[in-house]
Design a protein around this motif. Structure first.
Motif, PDB file in Angstrom:
ATOM      1  N   SER A 294       0.817  -1.226   0.000  1.00 42.49           N
ATOM      2  CA  SER A 294       0.000   0.000   0.000  1.00 42.49           C
ATOM      3  C   SER A 294       0.845   1.267   0.000  1.00 42.49           C
ATOM      4  CB  SER A 294      -0.912   0.019   1.240  1.00 42.49           C
ATOM      5  OG  SER A 294      -0.134  -0.018   2.436  1.00 42.49           O
ATOM      6  N   ALA A 295       2.139   1.135   0.264  1.00 42.52           N
ATOM      7  CA  ALA A 295       3.027   2.291   0.355  1.00 42.52           C
ATOM      8  C   ALA A 295       4.241   2.070  -0.531  1.00 42.52           C
ATOM      9  CB  ALA A 295       3.458   2.523   1.805  1.00 42.52           C
ATOM     10  N   ALA A 296       4.853   3.168  -0.970  1.00 39.27           N
ATOM     11  CA  ALA A 296       5.985   3.074  -1.883  1.00 39.27           C
ATOM     12  C   ALA A 296       7.171   3.871  -1.357  1.00 39.27           C
ATOM     13  CB  ALA A 296       5.581   3.593  -3.263  1.00 39.27           C
ATOM     14  N   TRP A 297       8.356   3.439  -1.734  1.00 37.47           N
ATOM     15  CA  TRP A 297       9.567   4.180  -1.410  1.00 37.47           C
ATOM     16  C   TRP A 297      10.537   4.074  -2.575  1.00 37.47           C
ATOM     17  CZ3 TRP A 297      14.313   1.795  -1.477  1.00 37.47           C
ATOM     18  CH2 TRP A 297      14.329   0.391  -1.396  1.00 37.47           C
ATOM     19  N   LEU A 298      11.453   5.006  -2.627  1.00 40.09           N
ATOM     20  CA  LEU A 298      12.510   4.996  -3.627  1.00 40.09           C
ATOM     21  C   LEU A 298      13.649   5.868  -3.118  1.00 40.09           C
ATOM     22  CD1 LEU A 298      12.252   8.016  -5.099  1.00 40.09           C
ATOM     23  CD2 LEU A 298      10.293   6.909  -6.175  1.00 40.09           C
ATOM     24  N   GLN A 299      14.794   5.733  -3.742  1.00 39.83           N
ATOM     25  CA  GLN A 299      15.968   6.512  -3.362  1.00 39.83           C
ATOM     26  C   GLN A 299      16.420   7.342  -4.547  1.00 39.83           C
ATOM     27  OE1 GLN A 299      17.764   2.822  -2.230  1.00 39.83           O
ATOM     28  NE2 GLN A 299      18.019   3.436  -0.106  1.00 39.83           N
ATOM     29  N   VAL A 300      16.776   8.595  -4.300  1.00 39.77           N
ATOM     30  CA  VAL A 300      17.184   9.493  -5.377  1.00 39.77           C
ATOM     31  C   VAL A 300      18.301  10.390  -4.878  1.00 39.77           C
ATOM     32  CG1 VAL A 300      15.371  11.149  -4.743  1.00 39.77           C
ATOM     33  CG2 VAL A 300      16.386  11.233  -7.038  1.00 39.77           C
ATOM     34  N   GLU A 301      19.312  10.591  -5.710  1.00 38.41           N
ATOM     35  CA  GLU A 301      20.427  11.437  -5.320  1.00 38.41           C
ATOM     36  C   GLU A 301      19.998  12.894  -5.309  1.00 38.41           C
ATOM     37  OE1 GLU A 301      24.016  10.635  -7.461  1.00 38.41           O
ATOM     38  OE2 GLU A 301      24.160   8.585  -6.710  1.00 38.41           O
ATOM     39  N   THR A 302      20.649  13.657  -4.456  1.00 40.38           N
ATOM     40  CA  THR A 302      20.225  15.036  -4.229  1.00 40.38           C
ATOM     41  C   THR A 302      20.419  15.933  -5.440  1.00 40.38           C
ATOM     42  OG1 THR A 302      22.401  15.475  -3.231  1.00 40.38           O
ATOM     43  CG2 THR A 302      20.608  14.897  -1.738  1.00 40.38           C
ATOM     44  N   ASP A 303      21.312  15.555  -6.358  1.00 31.30           N
ATOM     45  CA  ASP A 303      21.568  16.415  -7.518  1.00 31.30           C
ATOM     46  C   ASP A 303      20.817  15.969  -8.771  1.00 31.30           C
ATOM     47  OD1 ASP A 303      22.953  14.107  -8.005  1.00 31.30           O
ATOM     48  OD2 ASP A 303      24.874  15.057  -8.471  1.00 31.30           O
ATOM     49  N   ASN A 304      19.945  14.983  -8.657  1.00 30.61           N
ATOM     50  CA  ASN A 304      19.173  14.501  -9.803  1.00 30.61           C
ATOM     51  C   ASN A 304      17.857  15.275  -9.886  1.00 30.61           C
ATOM     52  OD1 ASN A 304      17.885  13.095 -11.837  1.00 30.61           O
ATOM     53  ND2 ASN A 304      18.498  11.075 -11.084  1.00 30.61           N
ATOM     54  N   ALA A 305      17.946  16.487 -10.414  1.00 34.19           N
ATOM     55  CA  ALA A 305      16.792  17.390 -10.422  1.00 34.19           C
ATOM     56  C   ALA A 305      15.628  16.838 -11.244  1.00 34.19           C
ATOM     57  CB  ALA A 305      17.210  18.760 -10.960  1.00 34.19           C
ATOM     58  N   GLY A 306      15.932  16.209 -12.388  1.00 34.30           N
ATOM     59  CA  GLY A 306      14.862  15.692 -13.235  1.00 34.30           C
ATOM     60  C   GLY A 306      14.058  14.607 -12.552  1.00 34.30           C
ATOM     61  N   ALA A 307      14.754  13.648 -11.927  1.00 35.00           N
ATOM     62  CA  ALA A 307      14.056  12.562 -11.242  1.00 35.00           C
ATOM     63  C   ALA A 307      13.268  13.085 -10.054  1.00 35.00           C
ATOM     64  CB  ALA A 307      15.058  11.501 -10.789  1.00 35.00           C
ATOM     65  N   ARG A 308      13.839  14.023  -9.327  1.00 37.60           N
ATOM     66  CA  ARG A 308      13.153  14.567  -8.154  1.00 37.60           C
ATOM     67  C   ARG A 308      11.865  15.278  -8.558  1.00 37.60           C
ATOM     68  NH1 ARG A 308      16.678  15.035  -3.702  1.00 37.60           N
ATOM     69  NH2 ARG A 308      15.793  17.013  -3.001  1.00 37.60           N
ATOM     70  N   ALA A 309      11.905  16.001  -9.655  1.00 39.22           N
ATOM     71  CA  ALA A 309      10.704  16.691 -10.129  1.00 39.22           C
ATOM     72  C   ALA A 309       9.628  15.686 -10.521  1.00 39.22           C
ATOM     73  CB  ALA A 309      11.047  17.594 -11.307  1.00 39.22           C
ATOM     74  N   MET A 310      10.028  14.596 -11.191  1.00 41.83           N
ATOM     75  CA  MET A 310       9.060  13.573 -11.592  1.00 41.83           C
ATOM     76  C   MET A 310       8.438  12.901 -10.378  1.00 41.83           C
ATOM     77  SD  MET A 310       9.564  10.090 -13.839  1.00 41.83           S
ATOM     78  CE  MET A 310      10.390   9.229 -12.488  1.00 41.83           C
ATOM     79  N   TYR A 311       9.277  12.524  -9.394  1.00 39.99           N
ATOM     80  CA  TYR A 311       8.753  11.840  -8.215  1.00 39.99           C
ATOM     81  C   TYR A 311       7.829  12.760  -7.415  1.00 39.99           C
ATOM     82  CZ  TYR A 311      12.401   8.441  -9.302  1.00 39.99           C
ATOM     83  OH  TYR A 311      13.193   7.521  -9.927  1.00 39.99           O
ATOM     84  N   ASP A 312       8.138  14.034  -7.414  1.00 35.95           N
ATOM     85  CA  ASP A 312       7.260  14.995  -6.740  1.00 35.95           C
ATOM     86  C   ASP A 312       5.889  15.025  -7.412  1.00 35.95           C
ATOM     87  OD1 ASP A 312       6.945  17.391  -4.817  1.00 35.95           O
ATOM     88  OD2 ASP A 312       6.428  18.258  -6.760  1.00 35.95           O
ATOM     89  N   ARG A 313       5.882  15.007  -8.740  1.00 34.85           N
ATOM     90  CA  ARG A 313       4.610  14.999  -9.473  1.00 34.85           C
ATOM     91  C   ARG A 313       3.817  13.726  -9.208  1.00 34.85           C
ATOM     92  NH1 ARG A 313       7.977  16.955 -13.651  1.00 34.85           N
ATOM     93  NH2 ARG A 313       7.985  14.895 -14.664  1.00 34.85           N
TER      94      ARG A 313
END
Length: 339
Positions: A294-313
């Motif tokens: 029912s819940a999700a997690w993932l790991q993303v590096e702090t300088d990966n702006a593109g991935a962070r924006a997608m995960y935020d969306r």
């Protein structure tokens, strides 16, 4: 800031508050700045020889001269996040560790020493989730010997920004010369909204990573050890969006109880900005939902702006930051290569 009954600012913290979350105000260092005060909130990680070290949520350590303090107090833990499922740091650390298992591991009290022939820092670092059963210097000596016996540099994985994390350990490692080489964040989110994006077509799911999937995977030259790590976890799924000559996109998901962990989401550079990463994650989320997650997690590096924006969306939000500290160079030069 703490204000007394007379209206004056007061310093209501002492060295006895090391390890607690505090808020302090100090005089600024630049006399030319109109705003002469600077506020800092974080965990008080040390107070020695007239200098305070405060570790902020993002992992940055701030040095503050005791003589510059004008106010300070202990403050409650950070308020609960408004997005994402509730979870403790320890729960997420154990879940993420089970999703990326080393080939070899050994316990040192509450610490887990992990090794996988150098394939990724996560599988080749200490995960300290308790007391090692030894004084810190002795524990670190044991860690160095264990990794040295395997021809590997010693790494310790620590965290900041979540209740119950190891800001104090971060400060102690830095004091001993351990070097932070990389920082990333663990993000969490609800699974159902992501699964609802699944269209059901175009994504092939498999229990194994075939040659096509490995051909798209960013880490080249994947050998037997890497394959063992990739296949580790309670319930592992690999997703592929077929392309003309090679996969247009791939992804990996590990289902573990209520959690689904996403990794290795990669898209052919020529196929980007078409929503393929979301398509892959949605298909994996649908399968994880069917298995009871029912819940999700993932790991993303702090300088990966593109991935962070997608995960935020997609509704994800940062839960905590984690860091890998590398052992200090040995005398005569560091004999270990990069992992």
């Amino acid at each position: 800031m703490e204000i007394s009954a007379t209206g004056r600012l007061e310093v209501r913290i002492t060295a006895a508050d090391v390890g607690k979350r505090v808020s302090v105000r100090r005089l600024g260092d630049d006399p030319g700045v109109v705003e002469k005060f600077t506020d800092t909130v974080g965990v008080l990680t040390s107070w020695d020889n007239g200098v305070l070290l405060i570790t902020r949520r993002d992992g940055q350590t701030i040095r503050i001269a005791e003589s510059s303090l004008v106010a300070g107090k202990v403050v409650p833990a950070a308020p609960a996040r408004r997005r994402g499922p509730a979870a403790t740091y320890e729960e997420l650390s154990r879940v993420s560790a089970r999703a990326w298992r080393p080939v070899e591991s050994e316990r040192l009290g509450g610490w887990e020493l992990r090794a996988a022939s150098g394939f990724t820092r996560r599988a080749n670092s200490v995960l300290p989730l308790g007391d090692p059963g030894l004084p810190l210097d002795d524990a670190l000596d044991a860690v160095r010997k264990w990794y040295g016996g395997r021809g590997l540099p010693a790494y310790v994985q620590t965290a900041t920004g979540a209740a119950g994390t190891q800001e104090v350990l971060c400060a102690e490692l830095e004091r001993r010369g351990w070097v932070r080489e990389v920082s990333a964040e663990l993000w969490t989110g609800a699974l159902a909204p992501l699964a609802d994006r699944a269209e059901g077509a175009g994504v092939v799911l498999s229990r194994e990573a075939d040659e096509a999937w490995l051909g798209r995977y960013q880490r080249k030259g994947v050998g037997e050890v890497a394959l063992k790590v990739l296949a580790s976890g309670p319930s592992v799924w690999f997703a592929t969006v077929p392309g003309e000559d090679s996969p247009a996109a791939i992804g990996r998901c590990v289902v573990d109880g209520r959690w689904a962990g996403f990794a290795a989401v990669e898209v052919d550079p020529g196929q980007r900005r078409r929503g393929l990463a979301t398509t892959v994650m949605a298909a994996l989320a649908r399968r994880a939902l069917d298995e009871g997650a029912s819940a999700a997690w993932l790991q993303v590096e702090t300088d990966n702006a593109g991935a962070r924006a997608m995960y935020d969306r997609l509704g994800f939000a940062a839960h905590h930051a984690y860091h890998h500290y590398r052992q200090p160079a040995v005398s005569g030069g560091d004999r270990y290569g990069s992992s």
